[in-house]
Design an enzyme around this catalytic site. Sequence first.
Site, PDB file in Angstrom:
ATOM      1  N   LYS A 140     -13.033 -83.605  33.501  1.00  0.00           N
ATOM      2  CA  LYS A 140     -11.821 -82.969  34.048  1.00  0.00           C
ATOM      3  C   LYS A 140     -11.226 -83.819  35.169  1.00  0.00           C
ATOM      4  CE  LYS A 140     -10.783 -80.634  37.873  1.00  0.00           C
ATOM      5  NZ  LYS A 140     -11.395 -80.269  39.159  1.00  0.00           N
ATOM      6  N   LYS A 200      -9.914 -88.788  46.763  1.00  0.00           N
ATOM      7  CA  LYS A 200     -10.907 -88.222  45.848  1.00  0.00           C
ATOM      8  C   LYS A 200     -10.804 -88.871  44.468  1.00  0.00           C
ATOM      9  CE  LYS A 200     -14.202 -85.540  44.417  1.00  0.00           C
ATOM     10  NZ  LYS A 200     -14.183 -84.121  44.098  1.00  0.00           N
TER      11      LYS A 200
END
Lengths: 301, 301, 301, 301
Positions: free
Chosen positions: A242, A174
């Site tokens: 983030k 990811k």
Amino acid sequence: MANIGFIGLGIMGKPMAEHLIRGGHTLFLLTRSGVSEDLVALGGIVCTTPQEVAQQAEIIITMLPDTPDVEKVLFGNNSIAAGLTDSSEVRKVIIDMSTISPLATQQFAIKINELGHDYVDAPVSGGDIGAQNAALTIMVGADEAVFSKVKSILELMGKQVTLIGGNGAGQVCKIANQIIVALTIEAVGEALLFVSKAGVDPEKVRQALMGGFAASRVLEVHGERMINRRFDPGFRIELQQKDLDIVLASASALGISLPNAATTHELYNACVAHGGAKWDNSAIVKMLEKLANHEIYKRTE
Amino acid sequence: MANIGFIGLGIMGKPMAEHLIRGGHTLFLLTRSGVSEDLVALGGIVCTTPQEVAQQAEIIITMLPDTPDVEKVLFGNNSIAAGLTDSSEVRKVIIDMSTISPLATQQFAIKINELGHDYVDAPVSGGDIGAQNAALTIMVGADEAVFSKVKSILELMGKQVTLIGGNGAGQVCKIANQIIVALTIEAVGEALLFVSKAGVDPEKVRQALMGGFAASRVLEVHGERMINRRFDPGFRIELQQKDLDIVLASASALGISLPNAATTHELYNACVAHGGAKWDNSAIVKMLEKLANHEIYKRTE
Amino acid sequence: MANIGFIGLGIMGKPMAEHLIRGGHTLFLLTRSGVSEDLVALGGIVCTTPQEVAQQAEIIITMLPDTPDVEKVLFGNNSIAAGLTDSSEVRKVIIDMSTISPLATQQFAIKINELGHDYVDAPVSGGDIGAQNAALTIMVGADEAVFSKVKSILELMGKQVTLIGGNGAGQVCKIANQIIVALTIEAVGEALLFVSKAGVDPEKVRQALMGGFAASRVLEVHGERMINRRFDPGFRIELQQKDLDIVLASASALGISLPNAATTHELYNACVAHGGAKWDNSAIVKMLEKLANHEIYKRTE
Amino acid sequence: MANIGFIGLGIMGKPMAEHLIRGGHTLFLLTRSGVSEDLVALGGIVCTTPQEVAQQAEIIITMLPDTPDVEKVLFGNNSIAAGLTDSSEVRKVIIDMSTISPLATQQFAIKINELGHDYVDAPVSGGDIGAQNAALTIMVGADEAVFSKVKSILELMGKQVTLIGGNGAGQVCKIANQIIVALTIEAVGEALLFVSKAGVDPEKVRQALMGGFAASRVLEVHGERMINRRFDPGFRIELQQKDLDIVLASASALGISLPNAATTHELYNACVAHGGAKWDNSAIVKMLEKLANHEIYKRTE
């Protein structure tokens, strides 16, 4: 059919849980802001603590904003870990589908294993549209045997479910995704801004480039957004920021130098400074535009 | 059928000229290192100066390394401009297929127009393979009427021939291409290096990412080269570096800030410092590897 | 006393030439916009070409904007080189005090040597104030014997005259100066902006930091300008940008990666895009302020 | 004379505590690895928990590695907060001299105030040498009245003690210091590396530049270390990296874009990847050298 716990029923988690219920499973649900009526109407069972979810279900899924949230649900007060200890005779599976630190993930997995249970990291890409259409890409870090056990459940939520490696490998994959997506968006932004300030039609250029080595999903999708000035998400700036926090903290811990991820992160900071936390991540181009004192516009009508 | 001049018969220019001869045109040829026997055997006519080429041909194509080379051939001693002046009764067309500065291009076009002739900028992408297979992508900056006149000739060399805008627009489009390609390669390098140093199989990650927003031709082609350690070109580091020189000089002249193009340019400098001028441009990952003290390798066999 | 040529009598060159006249030398003068009345009144002799200057003077000084300007005056039409050839029986000295490419400088020196004359590169720092006060720092690249010959002349214009090494070394030293000055200004900008947006008084911080490892002339001088919002030059943005062009082109040629010089150059591009070509180079902080959506201000009165 | 608690007696804290004892104060000591014999011999009293320290002392100083360490000692098990609650009739002062997040600092201060006590943030610069010689620079965030109360105690440890503003302002000032120091070191590294690879003597350049706008403490001290290849600390790479973590996390939270701090942080990651965690922070130049394939060396002997 299985008893499945699901903690974190936000914009992503809610449709994912719904697919599991429609797939015939019994769902034990928990979310900070209260479980929605819809899910209850479909048969979902409301729980009050992570501990209770872990007692009731044999597979427990978490879908939460960030690393500390997952840590708290796993090991805080009335946690999943407490629930697992209460039911130590059955080997249960925790599936964390949040996007969090791969290094923390490996530590969480070790702790869960020590309690006699299994851990799967399974972050997703595809956004809320992908979640609604059960079309997510799911990148899995797990033992092969555990993966086999939960694969059919993951396939109720995603179209492409890939085992990448052991625990943490899903999160590592990811991260790679987030690096490439963010940096390709920034690259497309630099290119289209150059074109527009040079007085050339960015849409013609975008189309011409789709035939060659510059071709990418980002040029197709985000490039179009930049040209047509549509910055409603999509994937929000604050989430991209983030995720780049996780990328850079992980790179720091592993001893890797990521120069363009670092620069790009700073441009996302600037977006937030301009009130852009909820803009689409393609809006990073607005910061390049500010520096160039020029806004991209189409020449063709 | 037309009389066509072709100046610059290197690794790209030679097969391009050959396609034009095979297309039935008469070619007037000039190149620094001497015209090859093959082209003469096919019927190409050797000239000794750009002036002579411009006198003989009605369409004159240039395919040269950099801006100063084009300037010299156009306006230096015994130049194309001199040849055009000698034959001022016919309106001729100069087609520059080199990758050079868009700002210089606009000035060259004005001067050629002032001499009563037309100018086309038509840089290409697709490399030597594309040139050999007449499969180049050709990005054109020209007046529409002039474009119509030369389109069929360009189509003998390329598959996708697009009019982007007026003079300079072809070069601007090429710059956009070079920004995106270089920065996407760098992004894929950051991502795969992260994956490998984190102990995960980069090939599995590459395949998983090809299904989502990270998908690009670069991830497919250059990503594969990074993993399988094949750094023979392809598109050479020294050409990518030179094209980024043009990118950054143009951005400076236009007042645009291109942070990641600038950083990436510096990494190409480093490649050259390590003897990598002739490596494939995907070898920029080697500089990231040096910083991380880790080389990408496959886990699967 | 010597016959000295001086080509380039701008904001820097004019006061420098004046010091030489006042030092008792005979000056042969040339400048694009016409030699000022003042210098003629002092006894300066007006010439019409670089060739004429080189014929009349035994030491010829150039003080010009950029590399191509110096090249043209040295080797173009009616050039210094032509004047040197006319007077080949005397060994003359060319002193280039412009800031230009060190690599081009080395080539110029070789050519001048081949004509039987000597070359000195002697770029300066200290700005127009330094020029007026004969207080320039002068960084010299020359053979030691040649340096001895011209040292007293250079000392009429500067306070600190240092022989750094052979031809080119003066320009290399100037590049080092420009890297450090530009990057330290950017660093001070990042720091003071952070302080101000965090709600703390930047002036108190600046004073506190002057006592430790963060202390620098830039923090003292440019830091003060940022806080008090005085962006009249000083050293102009457009000159800093041009000098960074030389820095980055030289780094590219030598195979050096200068990540922060590259990023900082892009911020100077942005300044120019906002009409800041004539601002003081400390105004780079304005671009950081744009990104942060915050302008530095003092808390104390 | 006061009862002073001191928690964290490492390479910095130990000599600082010693100066306080020698200043006539009674010290209550706690450190993870056990209080040294020396301090006990001088009269220091060993405690076993932060709570005990806070019960015994009226002023409690912390000198710890990072934000979570301070948080734990302040608010964890057997914490300072617990000790303060036990002795709520006296208004005590906590002085945190660690370098930690300014945003966390403001929250800690609020909590301590709510307990009825005062908070001072007072990070230092000057390193272990400064600590030993009581010559630290101390940057203070506190109410003026509280500052007056503790100033004489701080002056036993430092030479320059400055009140910058309210709580957090000391840490903000320290961040500004760390930005400037790290980026100036990187700038000096880029410059000296350029000089050396261009074949010029870096030591001559360093000396010449000390007279002009490039002059800084960093050019003087760290520049000399780069040239003479002395990379024993000084201030360790791993601490500089950690401080840049705080810088960048704070910039992210405040919405500030710090492009060169971000790039420089990545180069510190690379240092750590090469085993350089304990090198002096000037060794960042080694990473630039790796990219340039050249190591700085002196030409003069």
